[in-house]
Design an enzyme around this catalytic site. Sequence first.
Site, PDB file in Angstrom:
ATOM      1  N   HIS A 134       1.158   5.103   0.984  1.00 56.65           N
ATOM      2  CA  HIS A 134       0.581   6.157   1.831  1.00 56.65           C
ATOM      3  C   HIS A 134       0.683   7.492   1.094  1.00 56.65           C
ATOM      4  O   HIS A 134       1.776   7.868   0.639  1.00 56.65           O
ATOM      5  CB  HIS A 134       1.383   6.304   3.126  1.00 56.65           C
ATOM      6  CG  HIS A 134       1.281   5.149   4.067  1.00 56.65           C
ATOM      7  ND1 HIS A 134       0.400   5.119   5.121  1.00 56.65           N
ATOM      8  CD2 HIS A 134       1.969   3.979   4.125  1.00 56.65           C
ATOM      9  CE1 HIS A 134       0.550   3.994   5.806  1.00 56.65           C
ATOM     10  NE2 HIS A 134       1.497   3.274   5.218  1.00 56.65           N
TER      11      HIS A 134
ATOM     12  N   HIS B 259       0.849  -1.206   0.000  1.00 55.00           N
ATOM     13  CA  HIS B 259       0.000   0.000   0.000  1.00 55.00           C
ATOM     14  C   HIS B 259       0.871   1.238   0.000  1.00 55.00           C
ATOM     15  O   HIS B 259       1.890   1.306   0.682  1.00 55.00           O
ATOM     16  CB  HIS B 259      -0.942   0.018   1.207  1.00 55.00           C
ATOM     17  CG  HIS B 259      -0.277  -0.260   2.513  1.00 55.00           C
ATOM     18  ND1 HIS B 259       0.059  -1.532   2.910  1.00 55.00           N
ATOM     19  CD2 HIS B 259       0.125   0.562   3.507  1.00 55.00           C
ATOM     20  CE1 HIS B 259       0.641  -1.479   4.093  1.00 55.00           C
ATOM     21  NE2 HIS B 259       0.702  -0.214   4.481  1.00 55.00           N
TER      22      HIS B 259
HETATM   23  P1  AMP Z   1       1.759   0.163   7.339  1.00 51.57           P
HETATM   24  O1  AMP Z   1       2.358   0.375   8.691  1.00 51.57           O
HETATM   25  O2  AMP Z   1       2.519   0.825   6.238  1.00 51.57           O
HETATM   26  O3  AMP Z   1       1.492  -1.305   7.081  1.00 51.57           O
HETATM   27  O4  AMP Z   1       0.379   0.919   7.371  1.00 51.57           O
HETATM   28  C1  AMP Z   1      -0.847   0.305   7.558  1.00 51.57           C
HETATM   29  C2  AMP Z   1      -1.885   1.407   7.592  1.00 51.57           C
HETATM   30  O5  AMP Z   1      -3.150   0.815   7.445  1.00 51.57           O
HETATM   31  C3  AMP Z   1      -1.905   2.189   8.907  1.00 51.57           C
HETATM   32  O6  AMP Z   1      -1.683   3.567   8.626  1.00 51.57           O
HETATM   33  C4  AMP Z   1      -3.300   1.927   9.459  1.00 51.57           C
HETATM   34  O7  AMP Z   1      -3.849   3.051  10.080  1.00 51.57           O
HETATM   35  C5  AMP Z   1      -4.066   1.540   8.211  1.00 51.57           C
HETATM   36  N1  AMP Z   1      -5.202   0.667   8.436  1.00 51.57           N
HETATM   37  C6  AMP Z   1      -5.223  -0.485   9.145  1.00 51.57           C
HETATM   38  N2  AMP Z   1      -6.451  -1.045   9.096  1.00 51.57           N
HETATM   39  C7  AMP Z   1      -7.211  -0.228   8.316  1.00 51.57           C
HETATM   40  C8  AMP Z   1      -8.578  -0.253   7.884  1.00 51.57           C
HETATM   41  N3  AMP Z   1      -9.407  -1.236   8.231  1.00 51.57           N
HETATM   42  N4  AMP Z   1      -9.012   0.755   7.105  1.00 51.57           N
HETATM   43  C9  AMP Z   1      -8.185   1.755   6.732  1.00 51.57           C
HETATM   44  N5  AMP Z   1      -6.902   1.834   7.115  1.00 51.57           N
HETATM   45  C10 AMP Z   1      -6.417   0.866   7.897  1.00 51.57           C
END
Ligand code: AMP
Length: 139
Positions: free
Chosen positions: A100, A98
Amino acid sequence: MSTIFSQIVEGEIPARIVYEDETTVAFLDANPLAPGHTLVIPKDEYERVNDVPEDIATDLYATIHRMVPAVEDAVDADATTVAFNNGEAAGQEVPHVHCHIVPRFEDDDDGPIHAMFGQRPDLADDELDDVAADIESRA
Ligand code: AMP
């Protein structure tokens, strides 16, 4: 078991989806670092940047390219930090690649990506030459 992001793609859990096409989707981060913090993902599950097939990587970049100005305009941001945590050691928590898109503001005091790194290695010219040659040979 599918990732939480695959569950969003499948509509099994709610999300604030802001863009969707055949292969990619963008939605608001549930714990935003700034208003408008958006995630862009391929619909299919790949863990890391390097796992994404070339055609999907092209689609993913096209969606990032589309969403950056949309996010900036929506929250009147001055800039964005656009980043992947690529692998667990880099802080990736959800094993579904993903991107950001984090809105940035002149006065947010959050600093550049460089601010994450406390100590920088002191590399000699020949070490830099070696690592450059090594990377080049694998590219
Ligand atoms: P990472 O640390 O790069 O894996 O980031 C994962 C991101 O996913 C974090 O910023 C979380 O806040 C976000 N996240 C986790 N679960 C959800 C969800 N159900 N909907 C939207 N964002 C999410």
